[in-house]
Design a protein around this motif. Structure first.
Motif, PDB file in Angstrom:
ATOM      1  N   THR A   5      -8.659  34.232 -46.013  1.00 14.64           N
ATOM      2  CA  THR A   5     -10.075  34.255 -46.353  1.00 14.64           C
ATOM      3  C   THR A   5     -10.471  32.907 -46.939  1.00 14.64           C
ATOM      4  N   ILE A   6     -11.550  32.368 -46.434  1.00 13.60           N
ATOM      5  CA  ILE A   6     -12.086  31.118 -46.966  1.00 13.60           C
ATOM      6  C   ILE A   6     -13.473  31.399 -47.515  1.00 13.60           C
ATOM      7  N   PHE A   7     -13.608  31.313 -48.829  1.00 13.09           N
ATOM      8  CA  PHE A   7     -14.912  31.463 -49.440  1.00 13.09           C
ATOM      9  C   PHE A   7     -15.591  30.105 -49.353  1.00 13.09           C
ATOM     10  N   LEU A   8     -16.494  29.982 -48.402  1.00 15.93           N
ATOM     11  CA  LEU A   8     -17.039  28.667 -48.074  1.00 15.93           C
ATOM     12  C   LEU A   8     -17.776  28.052 -49.245  1.00 15.93           C
ATOM     13  N   VAL A   9     -18.630  28.800 -49.886  1.00 18.70           N
ATOM     14  CA  VAL A   9     -19.323  28.322 -51.071  1.00 18.70           C
ATOM     15  C   VAL A   9     -19.505  29.510 -51.997  1.00 18.70           C
ATOM     16  N   LEU A  10     -18.918  29.476 -53.173  1.00 13.39           N
ATOM     17  CA  LEU A  10     -19.072  30.570 -54.119  1.00 13.39           C
ATOM     18  C   LEU A  10     -20.325  30.332 -54.930  1.00 13.39           C
ATOM     19  N   LEU A  11     -21.378  31.086 -54.632  1.00 15.12           N
ATOM     20  CA  LEU A  11     -22.646  30.934 -55.327  1.00 15.12           C
ATOM     21  C   LEU A  11     -23.145  32.275 -55.820  1.00 15.12           C
ATOM     22  N   ALA A  12     -23.758  32.268 -56.996  1.00 14.22           N
ATOM     23  CA  ALA A  12     -24.520  33.443 -57.410  1.00 14.22           C
ATOM     24  C   ALA A  12     -25.749  33.521 -56.519  1.00 14.22           C
ATOM     25  N   MET A  13     -26.292  34.717 -56.371  1.00 15.99           N
ATOM     26  CA  MET A  13     -27.444  34.867 -55.499  1.00 15.99           C
ATOM     27  C   MET A  13     -28.725  34.390 -56.151  1.00 15.99           C
ATOM     28  N   ALA A  14     -28.690  34.083 -57.437  1.00 17.42           N
ATOM     29  CA  ALA A  14     -29.887  33.618 -58.125  1.00 17.42           C
ATOM     30  C   ALA A  14     -30.381  32.327 -57.506  1.00 17.42           C
ATOM     31  N   ALA A  15     -31.698  32.142 -57.511  1.00 18.11           N
ATOM     32  CA  ALA A  15     -32.281  30.966 -56.870  1.00 18.11           C
ATOM     33  C   ALA A  15     -31.767  29.684 -57.485  1.00 18.11           C
ATOM     34  N   ALA A  16     -31.557  29.657 -58.783  1.00 18.66           N
ATOM     35  CA  ALA A  16     -31.146  28.427 -59.449  1.00 18.66           C
ATOM     36  C   ALA A  16     -29.814  27.919 -58.937  1.00 18.66           C
ATOM     37  N   ALA A  17     -28.979  28.813 -58.451  1.00 19.07           N
ATOM     38  CA  ALA A  17     -27.651  28.386 -58.008  1.00 19.07           C
ATOM     39  C   ALA A  17     -27.718  27.503 -56.780  1.00 19.07           C
ATOM     40  N   HIS A  18     -28.726  27.701 -55.931  1.00 21.64           N
ATOM     41  CA  HIS A  18     -28.797  26.932 -54.696  1.00 21.64           C
ATOM     42  C   HIS A  18     -28.964  25.446 -54.959  1.00 21.64           C
ATOM     43  N   ALA A  19     -29.613  25.099 -56.078  1.00 19.53           N
ATOM     44  CA  ALA A  19     -29.848  23.690 -56.350  1.00 19.53           C
ATOM     45  C   ALA A  19     -28.551  22.935 -56.553  1.00 19.53           C
ATOM     46  N   GLN A  20     -27.495  23.635 -56.976  1.00 20.82           N
ATOM     47  CA  GLN A  20     -26.231  22.982 -57.242  1.00 20.82           C
ATOM     48  C   GLN A  20     -25.185  23.272 -56.184  1.00 20.82           C
ATOM     49  N   SER A  21     -25.599  23.760 -55.006  1.00 18.83           N
ATOM     50  CA  SER A  21     -24.645  24.232 -54.014  1.00 18.83           C
ATOM     51  C   SER A  21     -23.688  23.151 -53.542  1.00 18.83           C
ATOM     52  N   ASP A  22     -24.150  21.875 -53.562  1.00 22.73           N
ATOM     53  CA  ASP A  22     -23.294  20.817 -53.053  1.00 22.73           C
ATOM     54  C   ASP A  22     -22.092  20.545 -53.947  1.00 22.73           C
ATOM     55  N   ALA A  23     -22.082  21.116 -55.185  1.00 22.95           N
ATOM     56  CA  ALA A  23     -20.984  20.857 -56.104  1.00 22.95           C
ATOM     57  C   ALA A  23     -20.091  22.074 -56.298  1.00 22.95           C
ATOM     58  N   GLN A  24     -20.377  23.168 -55.636  1.00 22.33           N
ATOM     59  CA  GLN A  24     -19.634  24.398 -55.857  1.00 22.33           C
ATOM     60  C   GLN A  24     -18.282  24.360 -55.143  1.00 22.33           C
ATOM     61  N   PRO A  25     -17.301  25.109 -55.669  1.00 20.16           N
ATOM     62  CA  PRO A  25     -15.967  25.094 -55.061  1.00 20.16           C
ATOM     63  C   PRO A  25     -15.916  25.816 -53.719  1.00 20.16           C
ATOM     64  N   VAL A  26     -14.984  25.402 -52.899  1.00 21.76           N
ATOM     65  CA  VAL A  26     -14.667  26.060 -51.640  1.00 21.76           C
ATOM     66  C   VAL A  26     -13.252  26.599 -51.792  1.00 21.76           C
ATOM     67  N   VAL A  27     -13.119  27.913 -51.808  1.00 20.90           N
ATOM     68  CA  VAL A  27     -11.844  28.559 -52.134  1.00 20.90           C
ATOM     69  C   VAL A  27     -11.196  29.089 -50.865  1.00 20.90           C
ATOM     70  N   ALA A  28      -9.951  28.698 -50.633  1.00 19.65           N
ATOM     71  CA  ALA A  28      -9.163  29.218 -49.508  1.00 19.65           C
ATOM     72  C   ALA A  28      -8.044  30.066 -50.090  1.00 19.65           C
ATOM     73  N   GLU A  29      -7.987  31.333 -49.666  1.00 19.89           N
ATOM     74  CA  GLU A  29      -6.930  32.200 -50.176  1.00 19.89           C
ATOM     75  C   GLU A  29      -6.440  33.128 -49.078  1.00 19.89           C
ATOM     76  N   GLY A  30      -5.277  33.710 -49.290  1.00 19.16           N
ATOM     77  CA  GLY A  30      -4.674  34.590 -48.299  1.00 19.16           C
ATOM     78  C   GLY A  30      -3.275  34.114 -47.950  1.00 19.16           C
ATOM     79  N   VAL A  31      -2.797  34.541 -46.789  1.00 17.56           N
ATOM     80  CA  VAL A  31      -1.418  34.281 -46.391  1.00 17.56           C
ATOM     81  C   VAL A  31      -1.383  33.616 -45.023  1.00 17.56           C
ATOM     82  N   VAL A  32      -0.544  32.574 -44.890  1.00 17.75           N
ATOM     83  CA  VAL A  32      -0.327  31.900 -43.609  1.00 17.75           C
ATOM     84  C   VAL A  32       1.178  31.873 -43.339  1.00 17.75           C
ATOM     85  N   PRO A  33       1.581  31.635 -42.079  1.00 16.81           N
ATOM     86  CA  PRO A  33       3.005  31.809 -41.740  1.00 16.81           C
ATOM     87  C   PRO A  33       3.929  30.667 -42.143  1.00 16.81           C
ATOM     88  N   ASP A  34       3.385  29.468 -42.382  1.00 14.75           N
ATOM     89  CA  ASP A  34       4.281  28.360 -42.710  1.00 14.75           C
ATOM     90  C   ASP A  34       3.487  27.254 -43.416  1.00 14.75           C
TER      91      ASP A  34
END
Length: 250
Positions: A5-34
């Motif tokens: 699972t790749i959480f492309l941009v973790l943002l709250a749904m509040a309007a104010a969060a969109h203004a800072q979207s370019d600085a939010q983390p991109v989280v990659a998690e889960g399992v891969v084979p190697d």
């Protein structure tokens, strides 16, 4: 099959969060084979979003995957994903799901199409994207800031241009959305002169945005002068707040 699972941009749904979207983390998690697959996926994410934004939560385990699975997943990490806000890309074997918000229907279809093209006919892509509120995005980007001009003129200041650079970035993500640029002034001086100044300032903003790649036909302008104040013109602070540019999605 374990899921990546790749959480492309973790943002709250509040309007104010969109203004800072370019600085939010991109989280990659889960399992891969190697480790090679992990490195490939993280490399693509870092190239796309910048190393400082990518958070690595990927685990390596000996799990079965379809042929060339890592290559296909890495191929799905295209620039089109940057149009997605509050997004999540899930890859479970050959099942792919994209969710989040985009600006319009054309982007919704394009992002899903790019995911399909990056894999092959045995992969199934589920399009869970919705369309966000373009007005909300522009309002949040502008926030409480004022697009500044030199006193009594339609010449933008450096501060004004910096804000418009941010607005242009958001507008490019809105596709063919039509936006009206509205100029406002305080009530000092003659009304007709203020209306003319507000019109000239709105036109200056449009010209700057066009120079940043926004289609001119998608931008209209209107000068309202002192007719729609948002603060008391009896104070210096109120007059400063009334001298403003407004963006309205049509």
């Amino acid at each position: 099959m374990r899921r990546l699972t790749i959480f492309l941009v973790l943002l709250a749904m509040a309007a104010a969060a969109h203004a800072q979207s370019d600085a939010q983390p991109v989280v990659a998690e889960g399992v891969v084979p190697d480790q090679a697959t992990k490195s490939l996926i993280l490399g693509e994410l870092r190239e796309l979003y910048g190393s400082e934004r990518v958070v690595d939560r990927i685990q390596v385990e000996s799990i079965p995957t379809p042929p060339n699975w890592g290559k296909y997943v890495a191929g799905m990490l295209t620039p089109g994903l940057k149009r997605v806000h509050n997004g999540k890309l899930e890859v479970d074997g050959q099942s792919v799901r994209i969710s989040g918000e985009v600006a319009n229907e054309a982007q919704r279809q394009q992002v899903a199409s790019e995911l399909s093209l990056a894999s092959n006919s045995t992969y199934t892509v589920t399009n869970g994207l919705g369309m966000g509120d373009g007005q909300e995005v522009l309002d949040a980007t502008l926030g409480d800031r004022i697009i500044e001009f030199e006193s009594g003129s339609a010449r933008l200041t450096d501060v004004g241009r910096a804000i418009l650079d941010e607005m242009a970035g958001k507008m490019r993500g809105m596709g063919d959305a039509r936006v009206q640029v509205i100029g406002h002034t305080d009530n000092v001086g003659q009304r007709q002169a203020n209306i003319a100044l507000s019109q000239a300032r709105a036109e200056a903003v449009r010209a700057y945005l066009v120079g940043k790649g926004i289609a001119r036909e998608n931008l209209s302008v209107l000068g309202k002068g002192p007719d729609e104040p948002v603060a008391d013109n009896a104070t210096a602070d109120g007059r400063a707040r009334n001298r403003r540019i407004q963006f309205r999605v049509l």
